[in-house]
Motif scaffolding. Sequence first.
Motif, PDB file in Angstrom:
ATOM      1  N   THR A 153      -6.158 -25.359  12.970  1.00 45.74           N
ATOM      2  CA  THR A 153      -7.217 -24.627  13.663  1.00 45.74           C
ATOM      3  C   THR A 153      -8.356 -24.438  12.673  1.00 45.74           C
ATOM      4  OG1 THR A 153      -5.581 -23.424  14.977  1.00 45.74           O
ATOM      5  CG2 THR A 153      -7.811 -22.517  14.908  1.00 45.74           C
ATOM      6  N   LYS A 154      -9.575 -24.802  13.070  1.00 50.31           N
ATOM      7  CA  LYS A 154     -10.712 -24.740  12.153  1.00 50.31           C
ATOM      8  C   LYS A 154     -11.660 -23.606  12.527  1.00 50.31           C
ATOM      9  CE  LYS A 154     -12.088 -28.943  12.895  1.00 50.31           C
ATOM     10  NZ  LYS A 154     -12.883 -30.199  12.817  1.00 50.31           N
ATOM     11  N   GLU A 155     -12.138 -22.909  11.507  1.00 55.08           N
ATOM     12  CA  GLU A 155     -13.192 -21.922  11.669  1.00 55.08           C
ATOM     13  C   GLU A 155     -14.316 -22.257  10.700  1.00 55.08           C
ATOM     14  OE1 GLU A 155     -14.134 -17.139  11.041  1.00 55.08           O
ATOM     15  OE2 GLU A 155     -12.050 -17.828  11.120  1.00 55.08           O
ATOM     16  N   HIS A 156     -15.529 -22.342  11.218  1.00 56.65           N
ATOM     17  CA  HIS A 156     -16.679 -22.693  10.389  1.00 56.65           C
ATOM     18  C   HIS A 156     -17.512 -21.458  10.099  1.00 56.65           C
ATOM     19  CE1 HIS A 156     -20.978 -24.007   9.947  1.00 56.65           C
ATOM     20  NE2 HIS A 156     -20.401 -24.681   8.975  1.00 56.65           N
ATOM     21  N   LEU A 157     -17.920 -21.299   8.829  1.00 58.13           N
ATOM     22  CA  LEU A 157     -18.798 -20.218   8.414  1.00 58.13           C
ATOM     23  C   LEU A 157     -20.061 -20.818   7.816  1.00 58.13           C
ATOM     24  CD1 LEU A 157     -16.199 -18.006   6.485  1.00 58.13           C
ATOM     25  CD2 LEU A 157     -16.951 -17.699   8.863  1.00 58.13           C
ATOM     26  N   ALA A 158     -21.216 -20.229   8.144  1.00 60.22           N
ATOM     27  CA  ALA A 158     -22.454 -20.697   7.528  1.00 60.22           C
ATOM     28  C   ALA A 158     -22.415 -20.457   6.030  1.00 60.22           C
ATOM     29  CB  ALA A 158     -23.652 -20.008   8.164  1.00 60.22           C
ATOM     30  N   GLU A 159     -21.907 -19.285   5.624  1.00 56.35           N
ATOM     31  CA  GLU A 159     -21.739 -18.998   4.205  1.00 56.35           C
ATOM     32  C   GLU A 159     -20.711 -17.898   4.028  1.00 56.35           C
ATOM     33  OE1 GLU A 159     -25.473 -17.744   2.567  1.00 56.35           O
ATOM     34  OE2 GLU A 159     -25.269 -15.717   3.338  1.00 56.35           O
ATOM     35  N   THR A 160     -20.139 -17.840   2.848  1.00 60.53           N
ATOM     36  CA  THR A 160     -19.190 -16.788   2.495  1.00 60.53           C
ATOM     37  C   THR A 160     -19.100 -16.740   0.974  1.00 60.53           C
ATOM     38  OG1 THR A 160     -16.972 -15.909   2.913  1.00 60.53           O
ATOM     39  CG2 THR A 160     -17.128 -18.276   2.506  1.00 60.53           C
TER      40      THR A 160
ATOM     41  N   LEU B 240     -10.083 -16.020   3.804  1.00 60.92           N
ATOM     42  CA  LEU B 240      -8.861 -16.350   4.531  1.00 60.92           C
ATOM     43  C   LEU B 240      -7.745 -15.346   4.227  1.00 60.92           C
ATOM     44  CD1 LEU B 240      -7.673 -18.335   6.531  1.00 60.92           C
ATOM     45  CD2 LEU B 240      -7.154 -19.882   4.638  1.00 60.92           C
ATOM     46  N   GLN B 241      -7.656 -14.894   2.995  1.00 59.52           N
ATOM     47  CA  GLN B 241      -6.678 -13.857   2.644  1.00 59.52           C
ATOM     48  C   GLN B 241      -6.907 -12.591   3.459  1.00 59.52           C
ATOM     49  OE1 GLN B 241      -7.315 -13.385  -1.541  1.00 59.52           O
ATOM     50  NE2 GLN B 241      -6.207 -15.249  -2.105  1.00 59.52           N
ATOM     51  N   GLN B 242      -8.160 -12.177   3.548  1.00 59.92           N
ATOM     52  CA  GLN B 242      -8.473 -10.958   4.292  1.00 59.92           C
ATOM     53  C   GLN B 242      -8.236 -11.133   5.784  1.00 59.92           C
ATOM     54  OE1 GLN B 242     -12.535 -10.450   2.968  1.00 59.92           O
ATOM     55  NE2 GLN B 242     -11.936  -9.341   1.126  1.00 59.92           N
TER      56      GLN B 242
ATOM     57  N   VAL C 248     -10.526 -22.544   7.086  1.00 58.56           N
ATOM     58  CA  VAL C 248     -11.863 -21.977   7.049  1.00 58.56           C
ATOM     59  C   VAL C 248     -12.718 -22.873   6.157  1.00 58.56           C
ATOM     60  CG1 VAL C 248     -13.290 -20.040   6.296  1.00 58.56           C
ATOM     61  CG2 VAL C 248     -11.101 -19.609   7.431  1.00 58.56           C
ATOM     62  N   TYR C 249     -13.847 -23.366   6.693  1.00 57.60           N
ATOM     63  CA  TYR C 249     -14.750 -24.167   5.866  1.00 57.60           C
ATOM     64  C   TYR C 249     -16.167 -23.623   5.998  1.00 57.60           C
ATOM     65  CZ  TYR C 249     -16.086 -26.813  10.134  1.00 57.60           C
ATOM     66  OH  TYR C 249     -16.550 -27.187  11.376  1.00 57.60           O
ATOM     67  N   THR C 250     -16.964 -23.864   4.983  1.00 53.93           N
ATOM     68  CA  THR C 250     -18.272 -23.237   4.924  1.00 53.93           C
ATOM     69  C   THR C 250     -19.326 -24.192   4.383  1.00 53.93           C
ATOM     70  OG1 THR C 250     -19.479 -21.289   4.111  1.00 53.93           O
ATOM     71  CG2 THR C 250     -17.911 -22.295   2.591  1.00 53.93           C
ATOM     72  N   ASP C 251     -20.567 -23.945   4.793  1.00 54.83           N
ATOM     73  CA  ASP C 251     -21.681 -24.735   4.268  1.00 54.83           C
ATOM     74  C   ASP C 251     -22.084 -24.267   2.876  1.00 54.83           C
ATOM     75  OD1 ASP C 251     -21.798 -26.074   6.723  1.00 54.83           O
ATOM     76  OD2 ASP C 251     -23.240 -24.647   7.553  1.00 54.83           O
ATOM     77  N   ALA C 252     -21.925 -22.973   2.631  1.00 47.76           N
ATOM     78  CA  ALA C 252     -22.360 -22.407   1.348  1.00 47.76           C
ATOM     79  C   ALA C 252     -21.354 -21.369   0.882  1.00 47.76           C
ATOM     80  CB  ALA C 252     -23.739 -21.774   1.485  1.00 47.76           C
ATOM     81  N   GLN C 253     -20.841 -21.557  -0.307  1.00 49.19           N
ATOM     82  CA  GLN C 253     -19.866 -20.640  -0.894  1.00 49.19           C
ATOM     83  C   GLN C 253     -20.521 -19.992  -2.114  1.00 49.19           C
ATOM     84  OE1 GLN C 253     -15.142 -20.950  -1.238  1.00 49.19           O
ATOM     85  NE2 GLN C 253     -16.148 -22.412  -2.570  1.00 49.19           N
ATOM     86  N   ARG C 254     -20.791 -18.694  -2.021  1.00 51.42           N
ATOM     87  CA  ARG C 254     -21.578 -18.028  -3.060  1.00 51.42           C
ATOM     88  C   ARG C 254     -20.788 -17.757  -4.330  1.00 51.42           C
ATOM     89  NH1 ARG C 254     -23.010 -15.228   1.748  1.00 51.42           N
ATOM     90  NH2 ARG C 254     -21.442 -13.645   1.236  1.00 51.42           N
TER      91      ARG C 254
ATOM     92  N   ASN D 164     -21.477 -30.488   0.480  1.00 47.24           N
ATOM     93  CA  ASN D 164     -20.105 -30.785   0.074  1.00 47.24           C
ATOM     94  C   ASN D 164     -19.104 -30.112   1.008  1.00 47.24           C
ATOM     95  OD1 ASN D 164     -21.044 -32.184  -2.303  1.00 47.24           O
ATOM     96  ND2 ASN D 164     -21.542 -30.157  -3.128  1.00 47.24           N
ATOM     97  N   LEU D 165     -17.847 -30.425   0.797  1.00 49.29           N
ATOM     98  CA  LEU D 165     -16.776 -29.849   1.603  1.00 49.29           C
ATOM     99  C   LEU D 165     -16.082 -28.759   0.806  1.00 49.29           C
ATOM    100  CD1 LEU D 165     -15.009 -29.798   4.116  1.00 49.29           C
ATOM    101  CD2 LEU D 165     -13.688 -31.717   3.167  1.00 49.29           C
ATOM    102  N   THR D 166     -16.213 -27.521   1.258  1.00 47.33           N
ATOM    103  CA  THR D 166     -15.530 -26.393   0.626  1.00 47.33           C
ATOM    104  C   THR D 166     -14.741 -25.678   1.707  1.00 47.33           C
ATOM    105  OG1 THR D 166     -17.566 -25.080   0.882  1.00 47.33           O
ATOM    106  CG2 THR D 166     -17.156 -26.067  -1.267  1.00 47.33           C
ATOM    107  N   PHE D 167     -13.434 -25.590   1.521  1.00 43.90           N
ATOM    108  CA  PHE D 167     -12.594 -25.025   2.574  1.00 43.90           C
ATOM    109  C   PHE D 167     -11.290 -24.485   1.999  1.00 43.90           C
ATOM    110  CE2 PHE D 167     -11.033 -29.302   2.108  1.00 43.90           C
ATOM    111  CZ  PHE D 167      -9.696 -29.279   2.465  1.00 43.90           C
ATOM    112  N   SER D 168     -10.618 -23.701   2.823  1.00 37.50           N
ATOM    113  CA  SER D 168      -9.299 -23.171   2.465  1.00 37.50           C
ATOM    114  C   SER D 168      -8.359 -23.350   3.640  1.00 37.50           C
ATOM    115  CB  SER D 168      -9.382 -21.688   2.086  1.00 37.50           C
ATOM    116  OG  SER D 168     -10.151 -21.517   0.908  1.00 37.50           O
TER     117      SER D 168
END
Length: 249
Positions: A9-16, A23-25, A38-44, A61-65
């Motif tokens: 199951t995928k959840e997309h976030l603009a940023e996190t 994902l832990q929370q 969970v994947y995101t466009d921008a990981q701060r 790039n691909l950043t996800f958990s």
Amino acid sequence: METKEIIFTKEHLAETDSTNTYLQQLDADRHLPEGYIVYTDAQRAGRGQRGNSWESQPGKNLTFSLLLRPEHIPANQQFLLSQAVSLAVTDVLNRYASGFSIKWPNDIYWEDKKIAGILIENVLSGSTFSRSIVGIGLNINQERFISDAPNPVSLFQITGHTYDIEAVLDQFAEAFRRRYLQTFTDSAQALREEYFTTLYRNDGLYPYCSEGETFYASIAGVEPDGHLILATESGQERRFAFKEVSFLL
């Protein structure tokens, strides 16, 4: 051993700040099903091994958990999960180019440059897993890197082409589905052997550093718990846990 089919199951976030932390929370609040991504466009505040940060240009790039509940893997063999994840990443990259390897324990390299990092955070219950969160940063379309990381590379820099990031994520999910099934069966030993053959610098003598000492050694093996076995020039075998030894590039 009874296997189970993982459903993604995928959840997309603009940023996190961090997909692993998010994902832990989320799992603490909702007890998510295995296979939640969970994947995101921008990981701060993306986190890497050894407390490093992960440079990733937003949207490139691909950043996800990925959330897993691998109760079937004994705690003293938890490195098997790392091997399955690492091989799944190389399975995907090998579709686009050659020259990829796994730098122990689970960095993904192209020649002598790092294209992906993996951070696995496990929660144990006695002698078994209760949860694993697998965070992956994979350099795909970034054209240049500006941080002080010594050797990053992207798929774009290797091939000259840009790629659909979500399509690469879907390819990883399918590759990991196959690798994860191997951890349930008699194929686990085959998975370990393939991990070894895919290791960076798995043939020949290379320089390493441990506690300020520099020495040359070859990789003799990787134990089920993840310890690296190095054979020195004199033939002595030395055993190292993660962070106890460094590759000199």
